[in-house]
Motif scaffolding. Structure first.
Motif, PDB file in Angstrom:
ATOM      1  N   ASP A   1       0.801  -1.225   0.000  1.00 43.36           N
ATOM      2  CA  ASP A   1       0.000   0.000   0.000  1.00 43.36           C
ATOM      3  C   ASP A   1       0.837   1.279   0.000  1.00 43.36           C
ATOM      4  N   TYR A   2       1.932   1.315   0.749  1.00 48.54           N
ATOM      5  CA  TYR A   2       2.666   2.566   0.875  1.00 48.54           C
ATOM      6  C   TYR A   2       3.277   3.042  -0.451  1.00 48.54           C
TER       7      TYR A   2
ATOM      8  N   PRO B   1       7.277   7.891   0.146  1.00 50.52           N
ATOM      9  CA  PRO B   1       8.586   7.657  -0.477  1.00 50.52           C
ATOM     10  C   PRO B   1       9.526   6.738   0.301  1.00 50.52           C
ATOM     11  N   VAL B   2       9.399   6.732   1.632  1.00 52.76           N
ATOM     12  CA  VAL B   2      10.281   5.908   2.467  1.00 52.76           C
ATOM     13  C   VAL B   2       9.410   5.176   3.486  1.00 52.76           C
ATOM     14  N   TYR B   3       9.639   3.870   3.600  1.00 51.50           N
ATOM     15  CA  TYR B   3       8.902   3.045   4.560  1.00 51.50           C
ATOM     16  C   TYR B   3       9.914   2.286   5.402  1.00 51.50           C
TER      17      TYR B   3
ATOM     18  N   ASP C   1      12.716   4.216  -3.105  1.00 51.80           N
ATOM     19  CA  ASP C   1      12.814   4.206  -4.568  1.00 51.80           C
ATOM     20  C   ASP C   1      11.616   3.504  -5.214  1.00 51.80           C
ATOM     21  N   ILE C   2      10.468   4.168  -5.153  1.00 52.99           N
ATOM     22  CA  ILE C   2       9.263   3.627  -5.776  1.00 52.99           C
ATOM     23  C   ILE C   2       9.462   3.549  -7.289  1.00 52.99           C
ATOM     24  N   HIS C   3       9.096   2.409  -7.852  1.00 51.50           N
ATOM     25  CA  HIS C   3       9.186   2.254  -9.301  1.00 51.50           C
ATOM     26  C   HIS C   3       8.020   1.403  -9.786  1.00 51.50           C
TER      27      HIS C   3
ATOM     28  N   ASP D   1       2.809  -5.459 -11.148  1.00 56.32           N
ATOM     29  CA  ASP D   1       1.845  -5.571 -10.049  1.00 56.32           C
ATOM     30  C   ASP D   1       1.531  -4.230  -9.395  1.00 56.32           C
ATOM     31  N   GLY D   2       1.998  -3.144  -9.997  1.00 58.08           N
ATOM     32  CA  GLY D   2       1.780  -1.821  -9.433  1.00 58.08           C
ATOM     33  C   GLY D   2       3.065  -1.259  -8.851  1.00 58.08           C
ATOM     34  N   PRO D   3       3.020  -0.025  -8.331  1.00 53.87           N
ATOM     35  CA  PRO D   3       4.226   0.584  -7.770  1.00 53.87           C
ATOM     36  C   PRO D   3       4.781  -0.252  -6.610  1.00 53.87           C
ATOM     37  N   ARG D   4       6.096  -0.405  -6.580  1.00 50.18           N
ATOM     38  CA  ARG D   4       6.775  -1.141  -5.513  1.00 50.18           C
ATOM     39  C   ARG D   4       8.064  -0.407  -5.169  1.00 50.18           C
ATOM     40  N   TYR D   5       8.590  -0.698  -3.968  1.00 50.59           N
ATOM     41  CA  TYR D   5       9.891  -0.153  -3.595  1.00 50.59           C
ATOM     42  C   TYR D   5      10.987  -0.973  -4.289  1.00 50.59           C
ATOM     43  N   ALA D   6      11.958  -0.271  -4.891  1.00 50.06           N
ATOM     44  CA  ALA D   6      13.046  -0.939  -5.600  1.00 50.06           C
ATOM     45  C   ALA D   6      14.210  -1.271  -4.678  1.00 50.06           C
ATOM     46  N   THR D   7      14.355  -0.505  -3.589  1.00 51.21           N
ATOM     47  CA  THR D   7      15.525  -0.665  -2.730  1.00 51.21           C
ATOM     48  C   THR D   7      15.087  -1.050  -1.316  1.00 51.21           C
TER      49      THR D   7
END
Length: 200
Positions: A134-135, A141-143, A158-160, A164-170
Motif C-alpha cells: 500500500d505505501y 517515499p520511504v517506509y 525508490d518507488i518504481h 503488479d503496481g508501484p513497488r519499492y526498488a531498494t
C-alpha cells in the motif's frame, strides 16, 4: 492500462467512503486499530504493548533529534488517506513537515517524508505484506519497519513501476544494534525493546 467505467469508479469510491465512515465511527468505541486496504478493512485486535509503544517513543525521539526543526516525527492522527486508491492507513510514526499539519482533513500520503511501522505481534503481515504494497501505491517515499519479534527491520525506498503496481526498488535490512538511515537521517537502534515469548 485499464480504465474503469465511471460507474465502477463511482461504486468503488462509494464503498471506500462507507468503509471510512465505519472506521471513523468505531474510533475509541471498539478495541484495536482499523485501517482500510485494497482488500477492505483490516483490524489489529491487540492493544499496543509496552515494547511496541516504547519503540515508537524511542524512534520518534531519535528522529526528532537529528531532523531539521521544520520536520516532525508525528505519532497521532489524522489518518494518511488516498481516497482514489481506496487506502487509509495509520502509521506508527509519520515524518512530515509541521506546515503540512495545518488545516483539516487527512494527510496526503505524498506529503509524508517517511512512514515508520512497528510490527504488531498479533498481525505482522499487515506491516510486512499489506503496507509494503500500500505505501508505494499511495506514494509514501520511504517506509521503515521495526520488528520487535526478531530484532530486525528494513528501510524501503525508490518507488518504481512493476506489473503488479508501484513497488519499492531498494530494501536495506538491519538488525537491532546497528545504525539505520531513514530518509536523510541516521539513528541508533540500540536499546530498542523486543517482544517476550508468549507465556512469559
Amino acid at each position: 492500462m485499464t480504465i474503469a467505467p465511471d460507474e465502477a469508479r463511482h461504486g468503488a469510491s462509494h464503498l471506500y467512503r462507507v468503509m471510512r465512515d465505519f472506521v471513523h465511527s468505531t474510533d475509541d468505541t471498539l478495541p484495536g486499530k482499523f485501517e482500510i486496504t485494497k482488500e477492505g478493512i483490516v483490524l489489529d485486535m491487540m492493544s499496543p504493548s509496552k515494547p511496541h509503544e516504547l519503540t515508537v517513543l524511542r524512534v520518534r525521539q531519535r528522529l526528532e533529534k537529528v531532523m531539521p526543526e521544520e520536520l516532525v516525527a508525528h505519532t497521532g492522527e489524522p489518518d494518511v488517506e488516498d481516497e482514489a486508491e481506496g487506502v487509509m492507513r495509520r502509521p506508527d510514526v509519520m515524518v512530515i513537515s509541521e506546515a503540512e499539519m495545518e488545516g483539516d482533513g487527512s494527510f496526503d500520503p505524498r506529503s509524508l517524508v517517511a512512514a515508520v511501522e512497528i510490527v504488531s505481534r498479533s498481525n505482522p503481515d499487515n506491516d510486512w505484506v499489506s503496507k509494503l504494497r500500500d505505501y508505494p501505491l499511495i506514494g509514501v517515499p520511504v517506509y521503515a519497519i521495526f520488528d520487535p519479534r526478531t530484532g530486525t527491520g528494513a528501510v524501503l525506498t525508490d518507488i518504481h513501476p512493476t506489473p503488479d503496481g508501484p513497488r519499492y526498488a531498494t530494501r536495506k535490512d538491519f538488525v537491532y544494534g546497528e545504525d539505520v538511515t531513514i530518509g536523510d537521517w541516521t539513528i541508533s537502534t540500540d536499546d530498542l525493546p523486543r517482544y517476550q515469548p508468549i507465556g512469559r
